[in-house]
Design a protein around this motif. Structure first.
Motif, PDB file in Angstrom:
ATOM      1  N   LEU A  90      17.020  30.216-109.166  1.00 15.41           N
ATOM      2  CA  LEU A  90      18.632  30.827-109.831  1.00 15.41           C
ATOM      3  C   LEU A  90      19.044  32.329-108.751  1.00 15.41           C
ATOM      4  CD1 LEU A  90      20.115  30.455-111.790  1.00 15.41           C
ATOM      5  CD2 LEU A  90      18.464  31.907-113.167  1.00 15.41           C
ATOM      6  N   VAL A 133      23.330  26.528-108.944  1.00 12.25           N
ATOM      7  CA  VAL A 133      21.851  25.841-108.874  1.00 12.25           C
ATOM      8  C   VAL A 133      21.239  25.015-108.972  1.00 12.25           C
ATOM      9  CG1 VAL A 133      21.372  26.943-111.641  1.00 12.25           C
ATOM     10  CG2 VAL A 133      19.181  27.050-110.385  1.00 12.25           C
ATOM     11  N   THR A 134      22.492  23.977-109.751  1.00 10.31           N
ATOM     12  CA  THR A 134      22.240  23.151-110.431  1.00 10.31           C
ATOM     13  C   THR A 134      22.618  21.813-108.330  1.00 10.31           C
ATOM     14  OG1 THR A 134      24.734  22.993-111.148  1.00 10.31           O
ATOM     15  CG2 THR A 134      22.172  23.637-112.651  1.00 10.31           C
ATOM     16  N   PHE A 142      18.534  20.770-108.650  1.00  9.42           N
ATOM     17  CA  PHE A 142      17.733  21.371-110.236  1.00  9.42           C
ATOM     18  C   PHE A 142      18.044  20.479-111.365  1.00  9.42           C
ATOM     19  CE2 PHE A 142      17.024  24.462-106.805  1.00  9.42           C
ATOM     20  CZ  PHE A 142      16.010  24.900-106.601  1.00  9.42           C
ATOM     21  N   GLN A 144      18.468  22.073-115.498  1.00  2.00           N
ATOM     22  CA  GLN A 144      17.652  23.108-116.270  1.00  2.00           C
ATOM     23  C   GLN A 144      18.274  23.440-117.079  1.00  2.00           C
ATOM     24  OE1 GLN A 144      20.561  25.757-114.094  1.00  2.00           O
ATOM     25  NE2 GLN A 144      21.932  26.378-115.418  1.00  2.00           N
ATOM     26  N   ARG A 152      14.692  27.467-118.098  1.00  5.12           N
ATOM     27  CA  ARG A 152      13.901  26.849-117.243  1.00  5.12           C
ATOM     28  C   ARG A 152      14.413  25.742-115.607  1.00  5.12           C
ATOM     29  NH1 ARG A 152       8.884  26.170-119.766  1.00  5.12           N
ATOM     30  NH2 ARG A 152       7.801  25.415-118.886  1.00  5.12           N
ATOM     31  N   LEU A 153      13.576  25.417-114.801  1.00  9.36           N
ATOM     32  CA  LEU A 153      14.244  24.513-114.033  1.00  9.36           C
ATOM     33  C   LEU A 153      12.612  23.741-114.028  1.00  9.36           C
ATOM     34  CD1 LEU A 153      15.399  27.590-111.515  1.00  9.36           C
ATOM     35  CD2 LEU A 153      16.855  26.368-113.249  1.00  9.36           C
ATOM     36  N   GLU A 155      13.000  20.899-110.351  1.00  9.29           N
ATOM     37  CA  GLU A 155      13.507  20.061-108.831  1.00  9.29           C
ATOM     38  C   GLU A 155      13.787  18.785-108.976  1.00  9.29           C
ATOM     39  OE1 GLU A 155      12.317  22.131-104.675  1.00  9.29           O
ATOM     40  OE2 GLU A 155      10.758  22.215-105.965  1.00  9.29           O
TER      41      GLU A 155
END
Length: 246
Positions: A90, A133-134, A142, A144, A152-153, A155
């Motif tokens: 992140l 992040v996405t 990712f 999330q 929390r992530l 992959e």
């Protein structure tokens, strides 16, 4: 003619530094790796002096860590983080990272990073390197969800199965980690690669790489046993055709 891009690589482990150099030479022969650094302090000096187009940075290095180094990097330098630790993803994308590579590196994964970098290098210098992040240029990286006060992530390539739960989606990874997303499965599917993520039931999508075996039950129905703890998924009649000959 587009100038040949130059790159800096930084990692405090000599073996991994050389491995990255060799993999890059194969994945992107035209790239000039003009310097390497074994500490954050050395990497900072080289970034200031060389002003490279690209920097591959380990996150945990002596002196200055990779994330702190990113705040000091020249604005035109595209950043790729290379690390064994997923928990920094992140923050890495908050620094507009082009990509976030997990160790151990694989040629196929690095080739995708090279493709993303080549795309970014064609952008005008004043264009910011958008990064979240996405997602990336080629789709989400990712998934999330907030659990209490923690983000929390997972992959995307580690997702084994996605199941619809009313207007939410429950995601399970290969290692058994689960997240409940506030996004309907149908909406998530629009961003997934249909060649990799197969719908096998009205409310279930599986990662084809997660399928361990296909089992035919006594009643003729099919079910999938996935490479994830306790993950057994039924296949609806309308989706059986995908598994002919398997």
């Amino acid at each position: 003619m587009t100038p040949t891009p130059i790159a800096l690589i930084a990692d405090d482990e000599p073996v991994l530094l050389e491995e990255l150099r060799c993999l890059l030479q194969v994945a992107w022969p035209e790239l000039q790796i003009v310097a390497s650094a074994s500490s954050g302090s050395e990497a900072r000096r080289l970034l200031d002096h060389l002003q490279p187009d690209i920097a591959f940075l380990d996150i945990r290095m002596p002196g200055i860590d990779g994330l702190s180094l990113a705040r000091l990097a020249p604005p035109q330098t595209r950043l790729v983080f290379v690390t064994a630790h997923a928990e920094h993803a992140l923050e890495a994308f908050e620094h507009a990272a082009v990509d976030y590579l997990r160790k151990p590196l694989t040629p196929a994964r690095l080739a995708l990073t090279v493709q993303r970098l080549q795309t970014r290098l064609t952008q005008r210098p004043q264009e910011p390197d958008a990064g979240t992040v996405t997602g990336t240029d080629t789709g989400p990286r990712f998934l999330q969800a907030w659990i209490g006060n923690s983000l929390r992530l997972i992959e995307l390539e580690q997702v084994a199965v996605l199941r619809s739960e009313l207007r939410h989606t429950r995601v399970q990874s290969f290692d058994g980690t689960t997240l409940l997303l506030r996004t309907p499965l149908g909406e998530l599917q629009q961003a997934l690669d249909p060649e990799l993520f197969w719908q096998v039931h009205r409310g279930t999508v599986v990662n084809a790489r997660a399928i361990e075996r296909v089992e035919r039950r006594e009643d003729g129905d099919l079910q999938l046993h996935l490479r994830a703890p306790g993950a057994v998924v039924p296949v609806s009649r309308s989706h059986r055709g995908r598994f002919k000959g398997m």
